[in-house]
Design an enzyme around this catalytic site. Structure first.
Site, PDB file in Angstrom:
ATOM      1  N   LYS A  24     -17.220 -14.612  -9.766  1.00 22.64           N
ATOM      2  CA  LYS A  24     -16.394 -15.742 -10.338  1.00 22.64           C
ATOM      3  C   LYS A  24     -16.048 -16.514  -9.350  1.00 22.64           C
ATOM      4  O   LYS A  24     -15.446 -16.254  -8.423  1.00 22.64           O
ATOM      5  CB  LYS A  24     -15.142 -14.977 -11.024  1.00 22.64           C
ATOM      6  N   THR A  76      -5.512  -0.372   6.998  1.00 25.66           N
ATOM      7  CA  THR A  76      -7.023  -0.583   7.662  1.00 25.66           C
ATOM      8  C   THR A  76      -6.963  -1.019   9.133  1.00 25.66           C
ATOM      9  O   THR A  76      -6.385  -1.854   9.542  1.00 25.66           O
ATOM     10  CB  THR A  76      -7.304  -1.998   6.806  1.00 25.66           C
ATOM     11  N   CYS A  86      -5.908  -9.149   2.780  1.00 29.28           N
ATOM     12  CA  CYS A  86      -7.124  -8.311   3.215  1.00 29.28           C
ATOM     13  C   CYS A  86      -8.115  -9.141   3.623  1.00 29.28           C
ATOM     14  O   CYS A  86      -8.707  -8.608   4.702  1.00 29.28           O
ATOM     15  CB  CYS A  86      -7.441  -7.191   2.187  1.00 29.28           C
ATOM     16  N   LYS A 125      -8.346 -11.282   6.869  1.00 28.47           N
ATOM     17  CA  LYS A 125      -8.084 -10.552   7.966  1.00 28.47           C
ATOM     18  C   LYS A 125      -9.045  -9.593   8.288  1.00 28.47           C
ATOM     19  O   LYS A 125      -9.462  -9.463   9.396  1.00 28.47           O
ATOM     20  CB  LYS A 125      -6.603  -9.814   7.787  1.00 28.47           C
ATOM     21  N   VAL A 143       0.870  -1.227   0.250  1.00 26.42           N
ATOM     22  CA  VAL A 143      -0.122   0.096  -0.260  1.00 26.42           C
ATOM     23  C   VAL A 143       0.803   1.243  -0.099  1.00 26.42           C
ATOM     24  O   VAL A 143       0.563   2.198  -0.712  1.00 26.42           O
ATOM     25  CB  VAL A 143      -0.933  -0.104   1.198  1.00 26.42           C
TER      26      VAL A 143
HETATM   27  C1  UGA Z   1      -9.219  -6.248  -2.040  1.00 23.43           C
HETATM   28  C2  UGA Z   1     -10.107  -5.421  -2.413  1.00 23.43           C
HETATM   29  O1  UGA Z   1     -10.541  -5.912  -3.651  1.00 23.43           O
HETATM   30  C3  UGA Z   1      -9.656  -4.007  -2.613  1.00 23.43           C
HETATM   31  O2  UGA Z   1     -10.351  -3.086  -2.792  1.00 23.43           O
HETATM   32  C4  UGA Z   1      -9.056  -3.653  -1.338  1.00 23.43           C
HETATM   33  O3  UGA Z   1      -8.261  -2.278  -1.189  1.00 23.43           O
HETATM   34  C5  UGA Z   1      -7.966  -4.709  -0.800  1.00 23.43           C
HETATM   35  O4  UGA Z   1      -8.494  -6.056  -0.676  1.00 23.43           O
HETATM   36  C6  UGA Z   1      -7.261  -4.310   0.605  1.00 23.43           C
HETATM   37  O5  UGA Z   1      -8.162  -4.256   1.581  1.00 23.43           O
HETATM   38  O6  UGA Z   1      -6.178  -3.895   0.844  1.00 23.43           O
HETATM   39  P1  UGA Z   1      -6.970  -7.697  -2.950  1.00 23.43           P
HETATM   40  O7  UGA Z   1      -6.740  -8.500  -1.642  1.00 23.43           O
HETATM   41  O8  UGA Z   1      -5.886  -7.219  -3.825  1.00 23.43           O
HETATM   42  O9  UGA Z   1      -7.944  -6.432  -2.816  1.00 23.43           O
HETATM   43  O10 UGA Z   1      -7.659  -8.831  -4.016  1.00 23.43           O
HETATM   44  P2  UGA Z   1      -9.174  -9.067  -4.970  1.00 23.43           P
HETATM   45  O11 UGA Z   1      -8.808  -8.799  -6.141  1.00 23.43           O
HETATM   46  O12 UGA Z   1     -10.274  -8.404  -4.234  1.00 23.43           O
HETATM   47  O13 UGA Z   1      -9.318 -10.515  -4.437  1.00 23.43           O
HETATM   48  C7  UGA Z   1      -9.609 -11.187  -3.203  1.00 23.43           C
HETATM   49  C8  UGA Z   1      -9.909 -12.739  -3.435  1.00 23.43           C
HETATM   50  O14 UGA Z   1     -10.958 -13.023  -4.043  1.00 23.43           O
HETATM   51  C9  UGA Z   1      -8.697 -13.186  -4.181  1.00 23.43           C
HETATM   52  O15 UGA Z   1      -8.444 -14.457  -3.559  1.00 23.43           O
HETATM   53  C10 UGA Z   1      -9.376 -13.404  -5.506  1.00 23.43           C
HETATM   54  O16 UGA Z   1      -8.877 -14.715  -6.431  1.00 23.43           O
HETATM   55  C11 UGA Z   1     -10.866 -13.867  -4.885  1.00 23.43           C
HETATM   56  N1  UGA Z   1     -11.827 -13.705  -6.046  1.00 23.43           N
HETATM   57  C12 UGA Z   1     -12.090 -12.382  -6.446  1.00 23.43           C
HETATM   58  C13 UGA Z   1     -12.792 -14.498  -6.444  1.00 23.43           C
HETATM   59  O17 UGA Z   1     -12.660 -15.854  -5.949  1.00 23.43           O
HETATM   60  N2  UGA Z   1     -13.610 -14.371  -7.581  1.00 23.43           N
HETATM   61  C14 UGA Z   1     -13.948 -13.183  -7.759  1.00 23.43           C
HETATM   62  O18 UGA Z   1     -15.019 -12.686  -8.650  1.00 23.43           O
HETATM   63  C15 UGA Z   1     -13.223 -12.125  -7.347  1.00 23.43           C
END
Ligand code: UGA
Length: 427
Positions: free
Chosen positions: A247, A122, A256, A259, A12
């Site tokens: 998805k 956070t 994130c 936690k 971040v």
């Molecule tokens: C997430 C949030 O999307 C951000 O907005 C936020 O700022 C961030 O946490 C944070 O609090 O710092 P991130 O952890 O980088 O971002 O990952 P995401 O892209 O949101 O994916 C999170 C998890 O959900 C991954 O394991 C991903 O594979 C899964 N996921 C996501 C799915 O299984 N299906 C989906 O449709 C989308």
């Protein structure tokens, strides 16, 4: 131009610092890790993050971005101080604020009298009051400005956000922080600190719940012989639902969602409310990971004296982050059952030092995972896995089973090549 200090040069902090420098501000990013700061000052980006290395290089060249290990020295010259420190999960589920509190106490004497302290980490709902106590009688203003960027897309998310949330009691400080983001077009939510803190947790908890929901629907699809791709599409066209985060996969993870959802459950409990819906979403996520493990075991027809090829270990594509990765948890679970796990991940396989290689066989290509394997399981949605030609793969394996836990492969193509293809909720 005002001067900004960003304390904490992790995912971040580094993105925030490099992007603020790109916006034209003079930024000094700090970290207590001397080696990291030395590498950054030499232009080496320590994390896998799209476009970030270019921004760091540009910031260094223009002189707008610099690095230091001395928080107080940096703060003394800054109008704005961003805190981008880790808030790991404590023993009781709440976020551990010790790094934030100790840095706030450390820099307090060095802060300019009219500085604005901006919280990007956070932090639990109500933290602004606790930091306020540390700032005491100083005239330093406190602003809660949570980040919403996704790893792997962080730079793009910084410049093209859905919204910027700025919580403060001091309207002037709020405007000053808003001005820092001049040139970025998006709605700005001006609110109080506690509401800003709540927006951050509520957003992550909602997205995690949305994924748990679609993963549970994928289980219904598996049992009822429906097709999750069609179901997600059909739901997503409803503007009230929206198509993103629908998805199915091997479960949600990363630094994130796990936690933050645990922390929100703990905060709710401390406020006297049981957040049963979120507790259920967390449990559903663990159950879902087990469903993926069982899909793999089913393909092996009960034998454990076999090798499985694992494609992907990071919690999602586009990052080298293994924290709370469902892919890694599933791979380790299979290994704990006596299965030889031959794993390849394009972002981590080159790093032979990682302790996980004590439990998993490190492979440096997709093809290396296949020799002697009875089944393949796809756990991270790396684009290169889509390109694998099933016909070229079939000959290397002892039998042809594939569990596509990301639904990224062309099922018909793999079936035509003789594979027993199983997706997540896919017909
Ligand atoms: C997430 C949030 O999307 C951000 O907005 C936020 O700022 C961030 O946490 C944070 O609090 O710092 P991130 O952890 O980088 O971002 O990952 P995401 O892209 O949101 O994916 C999170 C998890 O959900 C991954 O394991 C991903 O594979 C899964 N996921 C996501 C799915 O299984 N299906 C989906 O449709 C989308």
């Amino acid at each position: 131009m005002p001067t900004v200090t960003v304390i904490g040069s992790g995912y971040v902090g580094l993105t925030t610092a490099a992007c603020l420098a790109e916006l034209g501000h003079r930024v000094r990013a700090t970290d207590r890790d001397e080696g990291r700061i030395e590498r950054l000052a030499g232009g080496h980006c320590p994390i896998v993050e799209e476009s970030l290395p270019n921004l760091i290089e540009k910031g260094l060249q223009t002189g707008r971005l610099s690095f230091s290990t001395d928080n107080s020295d940096a703060v003394r010259q800054s109008e704005f101080v961003f805190l981008c420190l880790p808030t790991p999960q404590g023993a009781d589920g709440t976020a551990d604020l010790s790094a934030v509190m100790s840095v706030a106490a450390e820099i307090r004497p060095a802060l300019k009298c009219d500085a604005v302290l901006v919280m990007k980490s956070t932090v639990p709902i109500g933290t602004s009051r606790r930091v306020g106590q540390i700032l005491g009688e100083t005239r330093v203003r406190y602003v809660s400005n949570p980040e919403f960027f996704r790893e792997g897309m962080a730079v793009d998310d910084f410049f093209n956000p859905d919204r910027i949330v700025i919580g403060a009691d001091d309207a002037n400080a709020q405007l000053l922080v808003s001005e820092l983001y001049r040139g970025i077009e998006c709605p700005r939510v001006m609110t109080d600190c506690t509401s800003a803190e709540t927006i951050k947790y509520a957003s992550n908890a909602f997205l995690a719940t949305k994924i748990s929901f679609i993963n549970d629907i994928s289980q219904i699809c598996d049992l009822a012989d429906a097709d999750i791709d069609a179901v997600s599409d059909g739901m997503g066209f409803d503007a009230r639902i929206g198509s993103s985060f629908l998805k199915p996969g091997p479960g949600w993870g990363g630094s994130c969602f796990p936690k933050d959802s645990q922390a929100l459950v703990a905060t709710s409990r401390s406020l006297g409310f049981r957040f049963a819906l979120l507790e259920s979403a967390i449990q559903s996520n663990l159950d879902h990971q087990q469903r993926v493990v069982h899909k793999v075991l089913d393909q092996l027809s009960g034998s454990s004296n076999v090798q499985v090829a694992v494609w992907g270990l990071t919690f999602k594509a586009g990052t080298d982050d293994l924290r709370d990765s469902p892919a890694l948890a599933i791979a380790l679970d299979l290994a704990s059952k006596g299965i030889e796990v031959a794993a390849f991940d394009p972002a981590v396989s080159h790093n032979a030092q990682l302790p996980i290689w004590g439990m998993l066989k490190r492979c440096t290509s997709v093809h290396e995972t296949l020799s002697g394997s009875s089944a393949v399981v796809v756990l991270t949605e790396w684009p290169e896995f889509r390109q694998v030609d099933p016909i070229s793969v079939a000959g290397s394996m002892t039998s042809g089973s594939i569990v596509d836990a990301r639904n990224i492969l062309d099922a018909e193509k793999w079936r035509s090549a003789g594979f027993d293809y199983v997706g997540i909720g896919r017909k």
